[in-house]
Each structure stands twice: as structure tokens, then as C-alpha cells.
Design an enzyme around this catalytic site. Sequence first.
Site, short mmCIF file in Angstrom:
data_model
loop_
_atom_site.label_atom_id
_atom_site.label_comp_id
_atom_site.label_asym_id
_atom_site.label_seq_id
_atom_site.Cartn_x
_atom_site.Cartn_y
_atom_site.Cartn_z
N HIS A 171 56.43 -0.63 -30.92
CA HIS A 171 57.83 -0.54 -31.33
C HIS A 171 58.66 -1.33 -30.32
O HIS A 171 58.34 -1.35 -29.13
CB HIS A 171 58.33 0.92 -31.26
CG HIS A 171 57.98 1.79 -32.43
ND1 HIS A 171 57.55 3.09 -32.28
CD2 HIS A 171 58.03 1.56 -33.77
CE1 HIS A 171 57.35 3.62 -33.48
NE2 HIS A 171 57.63 2.72 -34.39
N CYS A 272 61.68 7.28 -27.16
CA CYS A 272 61.14 7.74 -28.44
C CYS A 272 61.67 9.12 -28.81
O CYS A 272 61.79 9.43 -30.00
CB CYS A 272 59.62 7.83 -28.37
SG CYS A 272 58.78 6.30 -28.04
N1 ARG Z 1 52.94 8.72 -32.46
C1 ARG Z 1 54.17 8.07 -32.83
C2 ARG Z 1 53.88 6.89 -33.73
O1 ARG Z 1 52.90 6.23 -33.50
C3 ARG Z 1 54.92 7.64 -31.60
C4 ARG Z 1 56.27 7.06 -31.91
C5 ARG Z 1 56.99 6.58 -30.70
N2 ARG Z 1 58.31 6.26 -31.01
C6 ARG Z 1 59.01 5.22 -30.55
N3 ARG Z 1 60.28 5.15 -30.82
N4 ARG Z 1 58.45 4.24 -29.90
O2 ARG Z 1 54.59 6.61 -34.65
#
Ligand code: ARG
Length: 279
Positions: A171, A272
Site C-alpha cells: 500500500h 494502517c
Molecule cells: N492485512 C491487511 C491487508 O493486507 C493489512 C492492511 C494494512 N493497511 C494499510 N493501510 N497499509 O489488507
Amino acid sequence: MAATAPRVAHRRSYLMCRPDHFTVSYSINPWMQPSTPTDTARAVRQWQALHDAYVELGHEVQLIDQAPGLPDMVYTANGGFTIDGIAYGPKFRFAERAGEEELFLDWFVAHGFDVAVPAEINEGEGDFLLAGDTILAGAGFRSSKASHREIGATTGREVVPLTLIDSRFYHLDTALTVLDPVVEDGATTTIAYLPTAFDDASRAVLAERFPDAIRVGADDGDAFGLNAASDGLHVFVSPRARGFQAQLRERGYQPVPIDLSELLLGGGGVKCCTLELRI
Ligand code: ARG
């Protein structure tokens, strides 16, 4: 010079989700290993420390309840992108998180946002970061390029597409932090980023637009240091990102170390767990 600019804390409004049902039961990013045990009580304690640090420093935190069976809901950054009272909803890449979409949309409706239901795959503020008047938009692993057009049309803001190339930084908010949530007209915000997470074209765009950016080293990137939240003065950041904290201090920011090691088992950190609410 940017190095000595006085930094000012701006009161933020955040949406968080207490990880009452946190676990790692599937793997959709390289950090998630379902065979590694998780400790939900520890996740809640660590999360609570972040929550309390926000509140103690004057920020408003609103909560959404975590639904059983949706362990990733704690990562509220993926729940949408809000601006000017509009909430652009999420449409998750993986089926494991699809159940969150309606819950976030319902929350936005109940809290007075104009909800824009997305047609395109996007993971909210995980991949969309507001930098001044511009939305920096990530693609490569989760949000689609089509969503970059959609969020531009929905918000009327300029969108700068950036391509992520390292699956550990899947992300945009794992590879780039916006340090000044509020900037004067015409000024640019300070950002920090991990250059190796981006393709050459994106690196060139970042270098041109943000010549004063903090470039963060590999160790701090690996420690999830870029997954930080800033109010313009205080930067809530992984305690293991030591080099990044030193860089922040040199630029007049105050790092607030928050250990979310348990939540990193799901591939998430400070940012996150934090969604900006811009009413
Ligand atoms: N386990 C989640 C996923 O893979 C983690 C999300 C992390 N969020 C972020 N904004 N980077 O989607």
C-alpha cells in the site's frame, strides 16, 4: 530552510477500530503468516496505546466496531478516503476483506458523510494520501489505476499516480508518509518515502514534486517506519525506525514512538490503524 521550519500540530479527527477480533487467519500480504500465533489481548493493548496517544495530544478519535470474522478491519485506513464531507468507499482487492465494505459505508452514512460508492477496486487511504491539494495515489498491488481516475472525478482533486514495486510495501501508506496534514496556500507539504518501493517513473515524479522530501533507508522501511501518522508536529511512528526518527527530529518534528508489533503480524502499523476524517 526546511530544516528549521517551526512545526505546528493541527488537531486531527481519526477513525479507529479496536482489534477485539484480531488474528491472522489468511495471508494476503507477505507479512501475514497464519501459522504464527497471534495474541489478541496484546494487539488490543498496543492499539490502545496509539489511541490514547492521539487523545492525549488533542486529537479526536471516533470508533467503528470490529465485526467477528473480519480481522483486518482494525486497519481502518483501508475503509475509505474522506475529504470535504465526501467519503469515497473501499472496494477490496481480496474477498477476505469484502465484508468490511458495507460496514464502513454504513458508518460514513451514519456520521453524515456524502458517500460515494466505488465502482473500481481501491483500498482507501492505504493507497490515497492527501498532500496539500493533491491526492497521491498508489497502484501495483491493491488499488487499481481505474480507481485513481474515479477518486479524481469524485473529489475534484488532482491525482498523482505512483507505482509500487516491492510486495512488502503493497500500500502507498507503507512506503510514504505525509508529514504536514495542513499547508498554507501555495506551500508544499513535507513527505517522507522509501525510494526503493517505487518504480523509476514514480521516483522521478516524487523527486520533482518534493525536492525537500525525507528519503528513508531500507532498515526503517523494513521496520514499517513509513506507516506513520503526523499532525504536523507529532509523528506517531514505529519505535524501531530509529534512523527515520532522527531525520524527523532534524526537520523539527517530534517522533512519538508507538509499538504495534502485534499488528505488524497482519502487515499493518500506525497509519494502517488510522483513517483521517475530513468533514
Ligand atoms: N492485512 C491487511 C491487508 O493486507 C493489512 C492492511 C494494512 N493497511 C494499510 N493501510 N497499509 O489488507
